[in-house]
Scaffold this active site. Structure first.
Site, PDB file in Angstrom:
ATOM      1  N   TYR A 124       0.815  -1.220   0.000  1.00  0.00           N
ATOM      2  CA  TYR A 124       0.000   0.000   0.000  1.00  0.00           C
ATOM      3  C   TYR A 124       0.848   1.269   0.000  1.00  0.00           C
ATOM      4  O   TYR A 124       0.429   2.306  -0.479  1.00  0.00           O
ATOM      5  CB  TYR A 124      -0.904   0.035   1.241  1.00  0.00           C
ATOM      6  N   ASP A 152      -6.379  -6.841   4.011  1.00  0.00           N
ATOM      7  CA  ASP A 152      -7.534  -6.171   3.410  1.00  0.00           C
ATOM      8  C   ASP A 152      -8.495  -7.216   2.849  1.00  0.00           C
ATOM      9  O   ASP A 152      -9.704  -7.183   3.098  1.00  0.00           O
ATOM     10  CB  ASP A 152      -7.043  -5.231   2.295  1.00  0.00           C
TER      11      ASP A 152
HETATM   12  C1  IPM Z   1     -10.390  -1.067   4.202  1.00  0.00           C
HETATM   13  C2  IPM Z   1     -10.683  -0.410   2.881  1.00  0.00           C
HETATM   14  C3  IPM Z   1      -9.548   0.542   2.551  1.00  0.00           C
HETATM   15  C4  IPM Z   1      -8.294  -0.295   2.405  1.00  0.00           C
HETATM   16  C5  IPM Z   1      -9.768   1.424   1.315  1.00  0.00           C
HETATM   17  C6  IPM Z   1     -11.054   2.213   1.405  1.00  0.00           C
HETATM   18  C7  IPM Z   1      -8.602   2.326   1.053  1.00  0.00           C
HETATM   19  O1  IPM Z   1     -10.889  -1.357   1.902  1.00  0.00           O
HETATM   20  O2  IPM Z   1     -10.262  -0.339   5.208  1.00  0.00           O
HETATM   21  O3  IPM Z   1     -10.306  -2.287   4.241  1.00  0.00           O
HETATM   22  O4  IPM Z   1      -8.014  -0.847   1.325  1.00  0.00           O
HETATM   23  O5  IPM Z   1      -7.560  -0.412   3.376  1.00  0.00           O
HETATM   24 MG    MG Z   2     -10.945  -3.367   2.639  1.00  0.00          MG
END
Ligand code: IPM
Ligand code: MG
Length: 357
Positions: free
Chosen positions: A141, A248
């Site tokens: 990320y 995620d």
């Molecule tokens: C989560 C969401 C987020 C992520 C997005 C909205 C950026 O999917 O909190 O799991 O990918 O972390």
């Molecule tokens: Mg998510």
């Protein structure tokens, strides 16, 4: 002692569900004399509309000063065509990285009242209680370099970098081992160590930590197998620890085992236990503004906030008991509706929790 809570309603159903959680917080604030003060700020698409940035300086400043943050959700189709750096999600990711909220705790608990809402057989999920510990400020990320580049061949190439330092792995590992110590004493570390070097290091560090937590049984699983095991035999898991992207994906999967992602809270903590709390579900633009969203995940997130960041176990337990009580009463928002339930709106659900308190 006065402590401050920052409310970040965000986009989509965010404002509707945060409004219900806010009422619940006001009620316990009074009832348990918590001395909490509340502020609000813009984030995500709402902030883009008002200030042309998903994370205004004022919001970040308030977030840094707050003792705890309760966030609704960010994002929606309205902002989907904006360049990456200007999208609502950057507001959320910016809060996570600026406050160093590296530890994301995502419990997946099956409420016995909702057993029939799961798409899996009741015997596979009954009594399910898993905690996913997701690393939240590193991995692919945030890894650099990243982008889309032009190759000499004339073709464009998209690229991201998957990286973890030893210290990043160690600190999330410790959070997970400690969580396991408080629970069923089983920790499963999920990686892709058969292919990715970064997760070979991940596995090595988890093994190293093991000696500090002799009462915890550590196992390792490749992420593809973990995805399969979660639907095959989810009750084999107690605590799962994994990196940002795998976490995620697996946390959405685990959430769905319980029948409704509309029930699941999450906590994102830094090393000072300052935290941001949010429901696991997103902004659900398709149902925004209709008053049908389930506010319970946000209300339970508020309870989690009281417990982890504000040390108010009694108030947290009171909220959790009130949620359980409204479920016992058969009240159901559309997402958890099943035969015999009484369908209620977002506000009716919030009011019911208030009366149960
Ligand atoms: C989560 C969401 C987020 C992520 C997005 C909205 C950026 O999917 O909190 O799991 O990918 O972390
Ligand atoms: Mg998510």
């Amino acid at each position: 002692m006065s402590r401050s809570v920052l409310l970040l309603p965000g986009d989509g159903i965010g404002p509707e569900i945060v409004a219900e959680a806010e009422k619940v917080l006001h009620k316990v604030n009074e009832k348990f004399s918590l001395g909490l003060s509340f502020e609000s700020a813009l984030v995500g698409g709402a902030a883009i509309d008002a200030e042309d940035t998903p994370l205004p300086a004022d919001t970040l400043d308030k977030a840094r000063k707050a003792d705890a943050i309760l966030l609704g959700a960010v994002g929606g189709p309205k902002w989907d065509s904006l360049p990456m750096a200007k999208r609502p999600e950057k507001g959320l990711l910016g809060l996570r990285s600026n406050l160093e909220l590296f530890a994301n705790l995502r419990p997946a608990i099956l409420y016995p009242q909702l057993a029939s809402a799961s798409s899996l057989k009741p015997e596979v999920v009954s009594g399910l209680d898993i905690l996913i510990v997701r690393e939240l400020t590193g991995g692919i990320y945030f890894g650099q370099p990243r982008g889309v580049r032009q190759l000499e061949s004339g073709e464009r190439q998209g690229y991201n970098t998957y990286q973890y330092t030893e210290s990043e792995i160690r600190r999330i590992g410790r959070v997970a081992f400690e969580a396991a110590q408080q629970r069923g004493k089983k920790l499963c570390s999920v990686d892709k160590a058969n292919v990715l070097e970064v997760t070979v290091l991940w596995r090595e560090i988890m093994e190293e930590l093991k000696s500090e937590y002799p009462d915890v049984e550590l196992s390792h699983m490749y992420v593809d197998n973990a995805a399969m095991q979660l639907v095959k035999a989810p009750k084999q898991f107690d605590v799962i620890v994994t990196g940002n992207m795998f976490g995620d994906i697996l946390s959405d999967e685990a959430a769905m085992l319980t029948g409704s992602i509309g029930m699941l809270p999450s906590a994102s903590l830094n090393s000072e236990k300052q935290g941001m709390y949010e429901p696991c579900h997103g902004s659900a633009p398709d149902i925004a503004g209709q008053g049908v969203a389930n506010p319970l995940a946000t209300i339970i997130s508020a309870a989690m906030m009281l417990r982890y960041s504000l040390n108010e176990d009694d108030a947290a337990a009171a909220i959790e008991a009130a949620v359980s009580k409204v479920l016992d009463q058969g009240l159901r928002t559309a997402d958890i509706m099943s035969e015999g339930g009484k369908k209620v709106s977002t506000r009716e659900m919030g009011e019911a929790v208030l009366s149960a308190l």
